[in-house]
Each structure stands twice: as C-alpha cells, then as structure tokens.
Design an enzyme around this catalytic site. Structure first.
Site, short mmCIF file in Angstrom:
data_model
loop_
_atom_site.label_atom_id
_atom_site.label_comp_id
_atom_site.label_asym_id
_atom_site.label_seq_id
_atom_site.Cartn_x
_atom_site.Cartn_y
_atom_site.Cartn_z
N ASP A 1 -23.28 8.18 -29.35
CA ASP A 1 -23.96 9.00 -30.36
C ASP A 1 -24.23 10.38 -29.76
O ASP A 1 -24.96 10.50 -28.77
CB ASP A 1 -25.27 8.32 -30.77
CG ASP A 1 -25.87 8.92 -32.02
OD1 ASP A 1 -25.21 9.76 -32.67
OD2 ASP A 1 -27.01 8.55 -32.37
N ASP B 1 -20.18 12.46 -35.32
CA ASP B 1 -20.92 12.45 -34.06
C ASP B 1 -21.22 11.04 -33.54
O ASP B 1 -22.04 10.88 -32.64
CB ASP B 1 -22.25 13.19 -34.24
CG ASP B 1 -23.13 12.60 -35.32
OD1 ASP B 1 -22.61 11.82 -36.15
OD2 ASP B 1 -24.33 12.91 -35.35
N GLU B 2 -20.56 10.03 -34.09
CA GLU B 2 -20.96 8.65 -33.75
C GLU B 2 -19.74 7.74 -33.82
O GLU B 2 -18.92 7.84 -34.73
CB GLU B 2 -22.03 8.19 -34.73
CG GLU B 2 -22.58 6.81 -34.49
CD GLU B 2 -23.61 6.43 -35.55
OE1 GLU B 2 -24.13 5.29 -35.46
OE2 GLU B 2 -23.89 7.23 -36.47
#
Length: 361
Positions: free
Chosen positions: A8, A103-104
C-alpha cells in the site's frame, strides 16, 4: 500455505504532489475538488490527517477542519505512470499481482521468480526499489492470506513492514478491535458492539447461524475472518466490472434533504473514480440499506455511457425518489456504474494448490 504480500503506497496522490512541489512538503494537503465545486477529498497528506481529514470527505468539511489546507487537483496521468513503474517492480518477483487501485496491490510470492524463501525479504526488496526509483514510500503486510496481509499492512504506517506468521494468526485476530477489521465499517462495528462483540475473540465465540441472522450473507465472511481464514486467490487478471462508492452513516438518516446531500457527495466521489480509471458506464445502480439492515437496489441503463457528476447525481436522485421510504431511516447509500465502456474480457489465472507443510516468512 500461501505467502501473500499486501503493498500500500503511503498517502499516494498527496505524496506525489509533495514530491513534485517542494513548497507543499510538511504542509496539510489534499488532492481533490475544491470546496466551492462540491469537491471530495481523494487523498490527504499525513499532515492533513492530523486534523481528522480523510479520503471521501467532502472538501468543504475538510476546509472547515483546517482553514490553511492546500487543495491540489488530481493528476491521474502522473499517478498512473508511477503505478505502472511500481507494478514493473512487482513483476520482478511474481506475475501473480492483483492491483486493487493505483496505489495498492496483493502479490502471491509462494513461488517467486528469484527463489527467495522469505516473503518478508521480498517485501523489503520491493519497498527499497520503490523508494530508490520513485522517491516514494510504501507499507507492506505479509502473511498467509489476503485478509491477514491487508490487516498487517495497516499496522505500521507509513513506510512500515509487518509480518503475521502462521502460528500467530489466530492470536493476532483475537486481540484485534472489531472496528479495525477490514470489511467491517463503522455502522457494522456499532451493531457488533451492541451485541457485545468488541474484539476478534468475541466475534469468534459467535455461531455462524447467529452472525448470518444479524448480518446476512456478510455473516459468513465475519465467521471465517474471526478464525483467520481467507481462501480468496490473488487474481492477476481480474476484470473490473463496476466502479462505485458508498457511505455508511454513524447515525441513521431520517431527513430526505440530508439523504440527497449525502447522495450528491457520493456521486462526486464516483465521478472522481471514473476519471481515475478513464472510463464511463451505462448502467447506474443505487443501493439503499435501511436501519433494519434490509436492502434494495434500483438500476437504470442509459443509451450512452456517462461519467459527469451532474448526470450521475440526476439519475441517482431520480432512482432515490422512486423509492417509498415509508418513514424509514437509512444507514447506507451507494452508487455504482457498470457496463463500463473500456471493460475487456480476460481469463482469470487460477493459483496452483500447495500442499500443507512448513512455511517460512
């Protein structure tokens, strides 16, 4: 037994803006629409989070909490380019990468390209490479399934690394406050508290029949995660079928005007996500959950795909007004768009089965 990493990026959009503009560093900043344009916060810097500002919050509320807050319009083309670079780093170790957002991501490194025996070592290598190549930090969680890896990555932010070993999985879940569980929102947590469930250990004491009675199908999920069980595979070619957002209210709404205000904010966040993914949708679905946990949906399919806030809200509002509320209060509202105009059919790669045995992390 699998070895799963959850990666993350730390305050991704906001961190990119602070990286690229030195004058923003160390200051409370949010990426999103401005307060006078019915904007919604897409990401908040850690300086802004100290004021209680978070993603999906109306920009006008964020500004009230921090008058000196800096608002920056999102640059999704830049975020996508960086995300692509980060995924290139992931692919040095495994092709089993499931992107959840820019973003993950989840990575299955049970069998990895570099034959590294420890998933925690791979996570450290990835974190180091991300910082060296992008000047951004990431937090990693490592464990035996997706749920535990996700929970681990939330333990030590920013720039952290947490490992939940197989032998410690049950103990970790048992001590966890129920509101910290991934998949349990504030409203569900409040109901669990009213039932005397405050920790994972107390959730584990409840029978499956009781949980499904109170929480419907979600009760099956709660029953399994209370035992640290999650058999979901990392799906590298998962096809996105819809984009949406929903809000659970800490206090049930009974005023129609307030319901419509909340619905407009949800529509704004959906518009933002559509822009992020450069897509539009033809079918809009409104989700309404009442205070008694009964739920209904209403859908409308348009001739042409839409992505603009005004159109999203107009259709959602019309669907909402077609519902007979019968003086009932509402605990959740949601909007989603499906039949996406850039959706592509893709085969999901199934993970191989691994025999039980000792696993090193």
């Amino acid at each position: 037994m699998r070895k799963i990493i959850h990666l993350d990026m730390d305050a991704f959009y906001a961190s990119v803006e602070q990286r690229d503009n030195p004058s923003y560093r160390g200051k409370p900043l949010v990426v999103g629409g401005s307060p006078n344009q019915r904007g919604v916060v897409a990401a908040a810097s850690y300086e802004a989070r100290k004021f209680g500002i978070h993603s999906a919050m109306p920009s006008v509320v964020a500004m009230a909490r921090c008058p000196e807050l800096i608002f920056v319009r999102p640059r999704f083309d830049v975020y996508r380019e960086i995300s692509t670079s980060i995924h290139t780093i992931f692919k040095r170790y495994t092709d089993l990468v499931e992107g959840i957002a820019l973003d993950e991501a989840y990575l299955d490194v049970t069998e990895n390209k570099q034959n590294i025996p420890y998933a925690s070592t791979i996570a450290r290598h990835i974190k180091t490479a991300i910082f060296q190549e992008t000047k951004l930090t990431a937090t990693a969680g490592v464990s035996i399934n997706k749920f535990l890896a996700k929970m681990a990555s939330g333990q030590n932010k920013p720039n952290g690394l947490t490992v939940i070993l197989p032998e410690g999985a049950i103990a970790f879940v048992e001590q966890l406050p129920i509101e910290k569980f991934h998949g349990i929102g504030s409203v569900t947590a409040a109901k669990m508290h009213s039932l005397g469930i405050h920790t994972g250990a107390e959730l584990k004491e409840r029978a499956l029949a009781e949980l499904t009675h109170h929480f419907g199908k979600a009760g099956h999920y709660y029953y399994k995660i209370a035992r640290a069980e999650d058999d979901r595979s990392v799906e590298p070619n998962r096809v996105r079928k819809s984009i949406g957002a929903e809000t659970s209210f800490a206090q049930d709404l009974s005023n129609v005007g307030q319901m419509l205000l909340e619905l407009e904010q949800i529509a704004s966040f959906v518009e933002q996500r559509l822009k992020q993914h450069e897509t539009r949708g033809r079918t809009l679905t409104l989700k309404v959950k009442f205070s008694d946990y009964r739920q209904l949906t209403r859908s409308k399919t348009m001739l042409a795909p839409i992505s603009e806030l005004d159109m999203i809200f107009e259709i959602a509002k019309a669907l909402f007004e077609s519902i007979d509320l019968e003086n009932r209060s509402i605990r959740l509202l949601g909007i989603s768009l499906s039949n996406l105009d850039n959706a592509k059919q893709s085969q999901v790669i199934q993970l191989p089965l691994f025999k039980n045995g000792s696993t090193t992390f």
